[in-house]
Write a protein that holds these residues in place. Structure first.
Motif, PDB file in Angstrom:
ATOM      1  N   UNK A  59       0.821  -1.203   0.000  1.00  0.00           N
ATOM      2  CA  UNK A  59       0.000   0.000   0.000  1.00  0.00           C
ATOM      3  C   UNK A  59       0.859   1.258   0.000  1.00  0.00           C
ATOM      4  N   UNK A  60       2.016   1.193   0.676  1.00  0.00           N
ATOM      5  CA  UNK A  60       2.899   2.361   0.762  1.00  0.00           C
ATOM      6  C   UNK A  60       3.499   2.747  -0.585  1.00  0.00           C
ATOM      7  N   UNK A  61       3.429   1.837  -1.553  1.00  0.00           N
ATOM      8  CA  UNK A  61       4.007   2.109  -2.872  1.00  0.00           C
ATOM      9  C   UNK A  61       3.082   2.950  -3.751  1.00  0.00           C
ATOM     10  N   UNK A  62       1.830   3.133  -3.322  1.00  0.00           N
ATOM     11  CA  UNK A  62       0.883   3.905  -4.136  1.00  0.00           C
ATOM     12  C   UNK A  62       0.480   3.159  -5.388  1.00  0.00           C
ATOM     13  N   UNK A  63       0.023   1.936  -5.206  1.00  0.00           N
ATOM     14  CA  UNK A  63      -0.304   1.031  -6.313  1.00  0.00           C
ATOM     15  C   UNK A  63      -1.196   1.678  -7.370  1.00  0.00           C
ATOM     16  N   UNK A  64      -2.172   2.437  -6.938  1.00  0.00           N
ATOM     17  CA  UNK A  64      -3.124   3.033  -7.874  1.00  0.00           C
ATOM     18  C   UNK A  64      -2.537   4.086  -8.785  1.00  0.00           C
ATOM     19  N   UNK A  65      -1.325   4.523  -8.508  1.00  0.00           N
ATOM     20  CA  UNK A  65      -0.696   5.561  -9.335  1.00  0.00           C
ATOM     21  C   UNK A  65       0.033   5.005 -10.557  1.00  0.00           C
ATOM     22  N   UNK A  66       0.190   3.679 -10.614  1.00  0.00           N
ATOM     23  CA  UNK A  66       0.921   3.075 -11.727  1.00  0.00           C
ATOM     24  C   UNK A  66      -0.028   2.692 -12.854  1.00  0.00           C
ATOM     25  N   UNK A  67       0.455   2.864 -14.073  1.00  0.00           N
ATOM     26  CA  UNK A  67      -0.346   2.460 -15.239  1.00  0.00           C
ATOM     27  C   UNK A  67      -0.467   0.947 -15.314  1.00  0.00           C
ATOM     28  N   UNK A  68       0.612   0.258 -15.004  1.00  0.00           N
ATOM     29  CA  UNK A  68       0.638  -1.205 -15.078  1.00  0.00           C
ATOM     30  C   UNK A  68       1.417  -1.748 -13.883  1.00  0.00           C
ATOM     31  N   UNK A  69       0.907  -2.834 -13.305  1.00  0.00           N
ATOM     32  CA  UNK A  69       1.633  -3.563 -12.262  1.00  0.00           C
ATOM     33  C   UNK A  69       1.959  -4.952 -12.803  1.00  0.00           C
ATOM     34  N   UNK A  70       3.233  -5.305 -12.819  1.00  0.00           N
ATOM     35  CA  UNK A  70       3.668  -6.598 -13.342  1.00  0.00           C
ATOM     36  C   UNK A  70       4.147  -7.463 -12.186  1.00  0.00           C
ATOM     37  N   UNK A  71       3.534  -8.624 -12.034  1.00  0.00           N
ATOM     38  CA  UNK A  71       3.950  -9.583 -11.009  1.00  0.00           C
ATOM     39  C   UNK A  71       4.799 -10.634 -11.701  1.00  0.00           C
ATOM     40  N   UNK A  97       0.269 -10.817 -14.570  1.00  0.00           N
ATOM     41  CA  UNK A  97       0.928 -11.789 -13.703  1.00  0.00           C
ATOM     42  C   UNK A  97       1.541 -12.934 -14.498  1.00  0.00           C
ATOM     43  N   UNK A  98       2.649 -13.404 -13.994  1.00  0.00           N
ATOM     44  CA  UNK A  98       3.365 -14.518 -14.612  1.00  0.00           C
ATOM     45  C   UNK A  98       2.766 -15.842 -14.155  1.00  0.00           C
ATOM     46  N   UNK A  99       2.614 -16.772 -15.094  1.00  0.00           N
ATOM     47  CA  UNK A  99       2.120 -18.110 -14.766  1.00  0.00           C
ATOM     48  C   UNK A  99       2.992 -19.154 -15.449  1.00  0.00           C
ATOM     49  N   UNK A 100       3.111 -20.299 -14.807  1.00  0.00           N
ATOM     50  CA  UNK A 100       3.865 -21.406 -15.396  1.00  0.00           C
ATOM     51  C   UNK A 100       2.931 -22.480 -15.932  1.00  0.00           C
ATOM     52  N   UNK A 101       1.716 -22.549 -15.373  1.00  0.00           N
ATOM     53  CA  UNK A 101       0.764 -23.591 -15.760  1.00  0.00           C
ATOM     54  C   UNK A 101      -0.621 -22.995 -15.917  1.00  0.00           C
ATOM     55  N   UNK A 102      -1.475 -23.702 -16.661  1.00  0.00           N
ATOM     56  CA  UNK A 102      -2.832 -23.223 -16.887  1.00  0.00           C
ATOM     57  C   UNK A 102      -3.615 -23.093 -15.588  1.00  0.00           C
ATOM     58  N   UNK A 103      -3.406 -24.026 -14.670  1.00  0.00           N
ATOM     59  CA  UNK A 103      -4.137 -23.964 -13.409  1.00  0.00           C
ATOM     60  C   UNK A 103      -3.733 -22.727 -12.624  1.00  0.00           C
ATOM     61  N   UNK A 104      -2.447 -22.357 -12.699  1.00  0.00           N
ATOM     62  CA  UNK A 104      -2.003 -21.115 -12.064  1.00  0.00           C
ATOM     63  C   UNK A 104      -2.705 -19.916 -12.692  1.00  0.00           C
ATOM     64  N   UNK A 105      -2.770 -19.915 -14.007  1.00  0.00           N
ATOM     65  CA  UNK A 105      -3.397 -18.805 -14.723  1.00  0.00           C
ATOM     66  C   UNK A 105      -4.853 -18.629 -14.298  1.00  0.00           C
ATOM     67  N   UNK A 106      -5.567 -19.732 -14.145  1.00  0.00           N
ATOM     68  CA  UNK A 106      -6.975 -19.655 -13.748  1.00  0.00           C
ATOM     69  C   UNK A 106      -7.133 -18.993 -12.381  1.00  0.00           C
TER      70      UNK A 106
END
Length: 215
Positions: A59-71, A97-106
């Protein structure tokens, strides 16, 4: 120019940081390991050492101020899922977000991710297609059905114009550009002649491209 929050600075995250720097975007990089943060300092606008699964820290990073958040976390799916969920709860505009498997993506899509990337799978597909045929030089998958291929010009096409070949009608593909000596020519028309020692970028349904060029 966009402002981007990049969380996870392993090999994948570090490469993203380097590329975003080349593209002149503003990047805030985050990882809980100080050595990883130190490694990307030359390529980012700001960096923080911290645990992104901690809501107060995130929350301290000001998440809403970024155009894109990449995990970009790849070694701990639970952390990736928690961070993805927290980002959306904290008002992130766009979460990738990064995923390795389809189940992760879901799970990621159900818990806040707007888009999913599969770096290992996408690279594996690229390697398999790129090196399974001598006449393919590059490949970009656009979705499950469409792609762009950089491909050598068939011998029987050399010297002919795109109009003479009537490529779009006959093969259901589009020639987007020609490349000669690493110089890209995007000014393509029906009068454009296909020359030896050039490659072409073709766009279309993957099945049509594969059939046309015997991939």
């Amino acid at each position: 120019m966009k402002s981007i929050l990049l969380i996870g600075l392993g090999r994948f995250g570090r490469h993203i940081a380097i590329k975003l720097d080349e593209l002149h975007h503003h990047v805030m990089a985050v990882d809980k390991e100080d050595t990883r943060v130190d490694a990307v300092l030359p390529f980012v606008t700001n960096a923080q050492i911290g645990d992104a699964t901690n809501e107060d820290f995130l929350s301290s990073l000001g998440v809403g101020n970024f155009d894109v958040c990449i995990v970009a976390i790849g070694d701990n799916f639970q952390s990736s899922l928690e961070v993805t969920c927290l980002l959306k709860e904290l008002g992130a505009r766009m979460v990738v977000s990064r995923a390795a498997r389809d189940v992760h993506a879901k799970f990621l899509l159900r818990n806040g991710a707007d888009e999913i990337v599969y770096p290992e799978r996408q690279l594996a597909d690229w390697v398999a297609i790129r090196y399974s045929a001598d006449h393919i030089f590059d490949y970009i998958e656009l979705d499950e059905e469409h792609a762009i291929f950089e491909i050598s010009i068939p011998g029987e096409w050399i010297g002919k114009t795109i109009g003479q070949l009537d490529i779009r009608k006959k093969y259901n593909i589009n020639i987007m550009a020609l490349k000669t000596n690493n110089i890209m020519n995007l000014k393509i028309s029906s009068d454009t002649q296909l020359l030896k020692d050039s490659t072409m970028l073709v766009l279309g349904e993957t099945k049509h491209i594969q059939k046309c060029f015997h991939i």
